[in-house]
Design an enzyme around this catalytic site. Structure first.
Site, PDB file in Angstrom:
ATOM      1  N   LYS A   1     -42.996 -23.090  10.335  1.00 13.91           N
ATOM      2  CA  LYS A   1     -41.864 -23.885   9.808  1.00 13.91           C
ATOM      3  C   LYS A   1     -40.766 -23.775  10.849  1.00 13.91           C
ATOM      4  O   LYS A   1     -40.143 -22.722  11.016  1.00 13.91           O
ATOM      5  CB  LYS A   1     -41.405 -23.308   8.468  1.00 13.91           C
ATOM      6  CG  LYS A   1     -40.131 -23.906   7.873  1.00 13.91           C
ATOM      7  CD  LYS A   1     -39.968 -23.379   6.438  1.00 13.91           C
ATOM      8  CE  LYS A   1     -38.690 -23.576   5.698  1.00 13.91           C
ATOM      9  NZ  LYS A   1     -37.483 -23.962   6.291  1.00 13.91           N
TER      10      LYS A   1
ATOM     11  N   ALA B   1     -34.475 -27.526   1.555  1.00 15.53           N
ATOM     12  CA  ALA B   1     -33.037 -27.224   1.581  1.00 15.53           C
ATOM     13  C   ALA B   1     -32.243 -28.162   0.688  1.00 15.53           C
ATOM     14  O   ALA B   1     -32.445 -29.375   0.686  1.00 15.53           O
ATOM     15  CB  ALA B   1     -32.459 -27.276   2.992  1.00 15.53           C
ATOM     16  N   GLY B   2     -31.327 -27.575  -0.062  1.00 16.11           N
ATOM     17  CA  GLY B   2     -30.378 -28.347  -0.851  1.00 16.11           C
ATOM     18  C   GLY B   2     -30.696 -28.414  -2.331  1.00 16.11           C
ATOM     19  O   GLY B   2     -29.825 -28.712  -3.139  1.00 16.11           O
TER      20      GLY B   2
ATOM     21  N   ASN C   1     -35.342 -21.713  -2.003  1.00 17.25           N
ATOM     22  CA  ASN C   1     -35.169 -20.271  -2.048  1.00 17.25           C
ATOM     23  C   ASN C   1     -33.997 -19.905  -2.959  1.00 17.25           C
ATOM     24  O   ASN C   1     -34.178 -19.332  -4.027  1.00 17.25           O
ATOM     25  CB  ASN C   1     -34.924 -19.750  -0.616  1.00 17.25           C
ATOM     26  CG  ASN C   1     -34.956 -18.237  -0.530  1.00 17.25           C
ATOM     27  OD1 ASN C   1     -34.801 -17.541  -1.524  1.00 17.25           O
ATOM     28  ND2 ASN C   1     -35.161 -17.711   0.654  1.00 17.25           N
ATOM     29  N   SER C   2     -32.783 -20.323  -2.572  1.00 19.81           N
ATOM     30  CA  SER C   2     -31.592 -19.908  -3.320  1.00 19.81           C
ATOM     31  C   SER C   2     -31.631 -20.353  -4.781  1.00 19.81           C
ATOM     32  O   SER C   2     -31.141 -19.631  -5.652  1.00 19.81           O
ATOM     33  CB  SER C   2     -30.330 -20.493  -2.671  1.00 19.81           C
ATOM     34  OG  SER C   2     -30.251 -20.139  -1.321  1.00 19.81           O
TER      35      SER C   2
END
EC number: 2.8.1.10
Lengths: 265, 265, 265, 265
Positions: free
Chosen positions: A101, A189-190, A211-212
């Site tokens: 990645k 992401a996002g 992830n977050s």
């Protein structure tokens, strides 16, 4: 846009369409439990992890290994082509995989990739035998360059990493989907909410990476279970084909003005 | 906003948070299969159904009965208080239930309820022993009147019926949620996509009611399965508590500039 | 939707389509300067003003009078029909006008009108000879009741008062516009930015009423000038008729592949 | 973000913040009238114009010349660096200006620029003495590369050209504004409505460039006047500083429960 019900990544098939990160969890135990609850089969990790004191030591790697998942090494935090290429090569040796990645931070403000260096690094890595999953923005032309170099998977962002803002530009993401029907597309992401994940699938995306949204939820394990269900809901919605949106109200119960028991049944 | 993991409607508990309609399916068989795939435990029906030729005859009612679900009679298509009250009373007798989904068309343009008549009809029906589930708009004060009359369940719209536009005014829907924490809130009308359903749950709504989104999907049965998963995802997301949204990017992999194997693990 | 280029309110014509409030300014001087800079011809005031110490005394009224504008008395802060009717009657005597901007707070949470009492108070005031400008929500059926009672002007909200969130539900506002082509429609409450004002005009609204967006700007006088221009821009845009929105890119410079100087001009 | 009230482009100052295109008008006369009504001082033109039969001949250039405006030549329709550089050089000779609006089509699907070639062509042209105004996407890193090369003006898109969709990604546009406070930023492409223009200014953009929004309006001349006012409104709004947005309603008329005439004024 894949015709089968599996997520295809460089010739491998997966039942789960959720790729998951390994950082920012409250504890290693919660990380393990969350990843298991998510049903994800692919976990992304970085060799450039935080120090042992912060949970990045040998123990961390053992916990990742215990999960028994496919490892997707990433180059998070790399700012130059050379740095990313070197880390990718180290990752290949250590994790025994051609997958990478590719992350190449282009600016500290939004932590987005540098599109130009991303294309260059992708070319170097592809020529070196890697199977590259580039983290890119929603730029259609950069995506085309990556496809023309040989990428079979693209990972455009929904929003800057860690913001949880969801899909900031659905128009751009849809354009990429329409332009590259044969490529595996993963929003990376996002994503902050399961509804964002469902939206990505509804517009034909093949997978999501996050992830977050899980690690920083109040209850990461419960949120992981939510995203598992969201990925199922989203993919099924795409396969089912949505009802046409209409601009004016339509009764869902057409009536005759006459109750049925007055009718000859 | 309920603390248990069940949907509570006038003292009864349900595992599924999806209420489903019985109209507009391509065939009776697809209706049955879709409703089963949705895992819904409550189906809403109208005595004022279409003619037998259109599938509204005895056979239709047998098919509904065969599903073994809780019946929620509605007053779809009623334009006056008297009409709605009479139909509610007939429905009570025939379906042997005090529940009534009160619909009172106020305008042909958007098929929304007449707020004034809705409140009056609700009062009449509550006084007559009904347990009323009023289909209302997202008007906070009308909702308060309905609560003050004794409603334990409200069903504000997301968008005009049949449009599939989703939640047109999340601000208004959220205000209702915050103002009435003890009331069971169900988004009724306007949901077109599973992502809309997830959004409703993420903001704390207890359930959703829909019909066209499944019945008019290209593949209703698959879409029903999608909504089943979407309701699970949405409710779990609400319970999990979302990550904080941020305005600037946050790295999910904090790095030290030093690969871990140089560290003393 | 009016065919002339004037704003029509109960038989009177105005060049400016901006109605302005008189509260919350940093000082009386800034209020006067702002209202002048806005070019507004109608100012709304409440008899139930703040105490003299806070600038609500005789001096305040003299300053309003000095502006030489049409006065639109309002019933801000009234919570009951009787209170609103009484205040309207007092306002009629004192300001010598049949106009009344009818406000009837229905809930402290969002300070929206109570739709039911609003309709009742409107009927009472119309029967008493008033020309009523009701502050209402974007509920199509309530709007229709107000029109059927005889209102020639409606003032639906864009968002709750003082939030500055703009037009929360453009779909609902557009429905009201299409449903009542003959009625003067003014967006009242919620406008926070000049772009919100332009949007209201683009969708065919005849005017806007605002207060905080100017009074609480960092520079109220400059913001007043901005809104003056925004009203002009918005109305002209409506009259001009927008370009068709397209889903795919269209070149604005069709080319021949051949510079013009190779051509026979 | 400029402190003066003028638009600054490579050392020249302009009162109007609207840059306008010269294509797609119903007739040359309407083009002239529209451009005059817009009060624009800068018109962008392409040497690669349509054939004389379509209005691209000598007469067209005379009409442009008659307007007496600053000419901004563009490279619309160019697909390669060489093509764009050559056309820029020709344009410099013919129009006697160092300015060039650099357009470099990267994909037929959305007609966006190729970010990589755009950076390369910009470098070539800057080295050749041009003052480059690059038409770019909303990619922050590409914008930074262009700034680092020496561009004083950037022209990111709002949406694909000719779509009229407005500002598809306000977050990305705002990030560019915050990241480059010293650069003149102009939204180019995608603006379809005057409200879009106002939004661009509200977020601190210095100017807008458009063509279809005026040329393809039902009444181009009236729409040009609307955009003139919109640019004024938008810039003034930016200078004035908006009221704080709030999540809950705030009364604009604080009341005492006591009409003022009971008070000692």
């Amino acid at each position: 846009m894949q015709d089968t019900d599996k997520l295809e990544i460089y010739g491998k098939s997966f039942d789960s369409r959720l790729l998951i990160g390994s950082a920012l969890y409250p504890s290693p135990k919660i990380m393990q439990d969350s990843i298991r609850a998510s049903a994800s089969e692919i976990v992304t990790v970085s060799l450039r992890r935080q120090s042992p004191e912060e949970g990045g030591g040998t123990q961390f790697w053992q916990q990742i290994k215990d999960l028994g998942l496919t490892i997707l090494p990433n180059t998070a935090g790399c700012h130059s082509i050379q740095e990313a290429v070197t880390l990718a090569q180290m990752s290949r040796e250590i994790f025994d995989t051609n997958w990478i990645k590719l992350e190449l931070v282009g600016d500290e403000y939004n932590l987005q990739p540098d599109p130009i260096d991303l294309v260059k690094a992708t070319e170097i890595l592809l020529n070196d035998g890697f199977e590259v999953l580039p983290y890119c923005t929603d730029d259609l032309v950069i995506c085309r360059h990556l496809v023309e170099l040989g990428c079979k998977v693209l990972m455009p962002w929904g929003a800057p990493i860690g913001t949880g803002k969801g899909l900031l530009n659905p128009y751009a993401l849809s354009a990429i989907r329409h332009r590259f029907p044969q490529i595996t597309l993963i929003v990376d992401a996002g994503i902050g909410l399961p509804s964002h994940a469902v939206q990505a699938f509804e517009m034909g995306y093949d997978g999501i990476l996050l992830n977050s949204a899980i690690a920083q939820a109040q209850s990461p394990v419960t949120m992981a279970a939510s995203f598992k269900a969201a990925c199922q809901a989203g993919r099924l919605a795409y396969e089912a084909g949505r009802m046409p949106e209409k601009n004016t109200a339509q009764p869902s119960t057409p009536t005759l003005g006459m109750p049925f028991w007055h009718q000859t049944g």
